[in-house]
Design a protein around this motif. Structure first.
Motif, mmCIF file in Angstrom:
data_model
loop_
_atom_site.group_PDB
_atom_site.id
_atom_site.type_symbol
_atom_site.label_atom_id
_atom_site.label_comp_id
_atom_site.label_asym_id
_atom_site.label_seq_id
_atom_site.Cartn_x
_atom_site.Cartn_y
_atom_site.Cartn_z
ATOM 1 N N VAL A 57 0.811 -1.209 0.001
ATOM 2 C CA VAL A 57 0.181 0.051 -0.265
ATOM 3 C C VAL A 57 0.762 1.028 0.003
ATOM 4 O O VAL A 57 0.727 2.241 -0.678
ATOM 5 N N TYR A 58 1.822 1.181 0.776
ATOM 6 C CA TYR A 58 2.714 2.258 0.917
ATOM 7 C C TYR A 58 3.559 2.655 -0.637
ATOM 8 O O TYR A 58 3.290 3.987 -0.854
ATOM 9 N N TRP A 59 4.030 1.568 -1.177
ATOM 10 C CA TRP A 59 4.704 1.689 -2.265
ATOM 11 C C TRP A 59 3.605 2.447 -3.619
ATOM 12 O O TRP A 59 4.038 3.142 -4.203
ATOM 13 N N SER A 60 2.411 1.884 -3.371
ATOM 14 C CA SER A 60 1.267 2.387 -4.388
ATOM 15 C C SER A 60 1.244 3.654 -4.177
ATOM 16 O O SER A 60 0.939 4.510 -5.062
ATOM 17 N N ALA A 61 1.055 4.015 -2.959
ATOM 18 C CA ALA A 61 0.718 5.619 -2.470
ATOM 19 C C ALA A 61 1.706 6.347 -2.836
ATOM 20 O O ALA A 61 1.558 7.726 -3.225
ATOM 21 N N VAL A 62 3.070 5.868 -3.010
ATOM 22 C CA VAL A 62 4.046 6.905 -3.326
ATOM 23 C C VAL A 62 4.449 6.804 -4.894
ATOM 24 O O VAL A 62 5.268 7.434 -5.278
ATOM 25 N N GLY A 63 3.610 6.326 -5.565
ATOM 26 C CA GLY A 63 3.659 6.367 -7.011
ATOM 27 C C GLY A 63 4.515 5.178 -7.454
ATOM 28 O O GLY A 63 5.068 5.357 -8.806
ATOM 29 N N LYS A 64 4.825 4.245 -6.690
ATOM 30 C CA LYS A 64 5.598 3.056 -7.348
ATOM 31 C C LYS A 64 5.070 1.713 -7.131
ATOM 32 O O LYS A 64 5.376 0.847 -6.403
ATOM 33 N N PRO A 65 3.770 1.675 -8.010
ATOM 34 C CA PRO A 65 2.952 0.444 -7.655
ATOM 35 C C PRO A 65 3.593 -0.959 -7.966
ATOM 36 O O PRO A 65 3.048 -1.941 -7.756
ATOM 37 N N THR A 66 4.793 -0.973 -8.877
ATOM 38 C CA THR A 66 5.176 -2.133 -9.306
ATOM 39 C C THR A 66 6.129 -2.963 -8.166
ATOM 40 O O THR A 66 6.787 -4.119 -8.325
ATOM 41 N N LYS A 67 6.517 -2.101 -7.218
ATOM 42 C CA LYS A 67 7.283 -2.459 -5.937
ATOM 43 C C LYS A 67 6.448 -3.383 -5.212
ATOM 44 O O LYS A 67 5.881 -2.938 -4.109
#
Length: 455
Positions: A133-143
């Motif tokens: 959820v964190y990575w998606s929220a900061v614009g890195k949804p592939t992580k």
């Protein structure tokens, strides 16, 4: 009904209705479960009245020992005032709120938030979702991918067992799930070859960097590891290992997750294992010593880096449990932490009983059957060896470890066997004399099994 018939009836009822964790139930039902009746200090007593020195603190968790009426009293007070309420829908309770403050006060300046669960397994499932959820929220949804270690342990839920590196667990239930991969462990004795421990520690850490390159940095969310592998055999990493892991995670923008379920709350002589090794993880699952096992409670320490995004950018985080922050469990945990603080158990492990245990435990290294005797804080391991000069292992490691464990149990000492590696993790209140008794009984068990093995 006599005591004898009552005990017999309990064993029959257990066999008829109770499915045990990590058990061959056919064999267990044939043998009959050992019924533990009570505990006092570092000792437990079975239904036949036999006394055992619990060299494993229940399951790495009874840090303050058995029979602490202060915790029972705290639980009763809370039950009488408010036995349960949830922390959903904008509500909280006094114990859950105060416990969040107390835990964070010991976690270091970058940890100011905690998410409560009921166990370490749930804590690992929680951060797994939280990281994505964190990575998606900061614009890195592939992580999304999580890198873990072979022979690590992170619980037995689907995500927890997937992140754990136990092959025998993966064989049941088609695990690991997609998005979890594994690298090697820092187990110098078994895998270090001709390298020094220091060289091996760096090499083991750099497997992480190689795996990130293989997967692509933009696809990797986090790396998880226990500061010291517990169920995998009390695998104490070389001192070069954790600094290199921390460097790699920072350089490659990978979240570092320190699984503190076993190492947290004093086991290593620090509040948390990451403090002992001088690293600052982004997330840290906790449980076990949080309440010393008196009631089920766990959680995830969430760094400011993650918490700020969850609070300000995510909106509703759709995750939680009916009993998250259960008021009675939280009250018990608060009292447990008060005892640890007031009795200075962290300092005691660091400055007194830990060093005493290390010296006593290391004396077993002279045994012909012991390849290494290592410890850290109040965790110890004996590596059994068929030939200690060459680090050659026994052909049937599970059988040899079980034999040592069973002989020790017969003589009144609870140890754990992970294949051919004997593990100890006594309560933090253990005395010098009780440590001496542990080592004496362990040596007797080694003598008996070594004589049988040679014969």
């Amino acid at each position: 009904m006599s005591d004898t018939s009552s005990r017999s009836n309990l064993a029959a009822v257990d066999a008829a209705h109770h499915l045990h964790p990590f058990a061959d139930m056919k064999k267990l039902n044939a043998d009959g479960a050992r019924i533990i009746q009570r505990g006092e200090g570092v000792y437990i007593f079975d239904s036949n009245g036999k006394k055992y020195l619990d060299g494993f603190a229940g399951l790495w968790c009874v840090n303050i020992g058995y029979g602490r009426t202060e915790i029972a009293d705290a639980a009763i007070r809370q039950m009488n005032e408010l036995p349960y309420y949830n922390t959903f829908f904008g509500t909280t309770t006094t114990p859950a709120t105060l416990l969040s403050e107390k835990v964070c006060a010991h976690a270091g300046p970058h940890f100011n938030h905690v998410f409560f669960t009921n166990s370490g397994s749930e804590a690992n499932d929680t951060w797994f979702r939280m990281a994505r959820v964190y990575w998606s929220a900061v614009g890195k949804p592939t992580k999304k991918t999580v890198i873990a270690r072979r022979n690590g342990y992170h619980g037995s839920t689907v995500a927890g067992a997937s992140m754990g590196g136990m092959k025998y667990m993966h064989e049941q239930g088609d695990l690991p799930i997609p998005g979890v991969v594994h690298i090697g462990q820092p187990y110098w004795y078994a895998e270090g070859g001709d390298l020094s421990p220091e060289e091996f520690g760096v090499n083991a850490a750099r497997e992480l960097e190689e795996k990130i390159d293989e997967l692509g940095e933009d696809n990797v969310a986090a790396f998880i590891a226990e500061p010291v592998q517990g169920a995998g055999g009390v695998i104490i990493p070389p001192l070069t290992y954790w600094p290199e892991i921390a460097r790699i995670c920072k350089a490659r923008n990978i979240l570092l997750v320190s699984d503190e379920v076993i190492c947290g709350f004093g086991r290593l002589g620090s509040w948390f294992g990451y403090q002992h090794f001088g690293v600052e993880p982004d997330l840290a699952p906790i449980a076990k010593g949080l309440s010393s096992g008196y009631l089920p409670i766990g959680g995830v320490l969430v760094s400011d880096r993650i918490a700020d995004v969850l609070i300000n950018d995510v909106g509703e985080f759709n995750h939680g449990f009916t009993y998250s922050g259960h008021p009675v469990c939280a009250a018990a945990a608060l009292e447990n932490l008060r005892i640890i603080e007031d009795e200075r158990l962290i300092e005691r492990v660091r400055d007194d009983i830990g060093p005493y245990f290390a010296k006593a435990w290391s004396s077993l290294a002279d045994h012909d059957m012991v390849g290494e005797a290592v410890s850290i804080g109040l965790m110890g391991a004996l590596q059994l060896a068929a030939d200690k000069s060459t680090r050659r292992r026994f052909e049937k490691p599970d059988a040899i470890g079980s034999a040592v464990r069973n002989d020790a149990l017969t003589n009144g000492l609870v140890l754990r066997a992970t294949a051919d590696r004997m593990l100890a993790s006594p309560p933090l209140i253990i005395s010098h004399e009780e440590v001496d008794a542990m080592v004496r009984i362990a040596r007797l068990a080694l003598d008996a099994v070594w004589a049988e093995a040679r014969a």
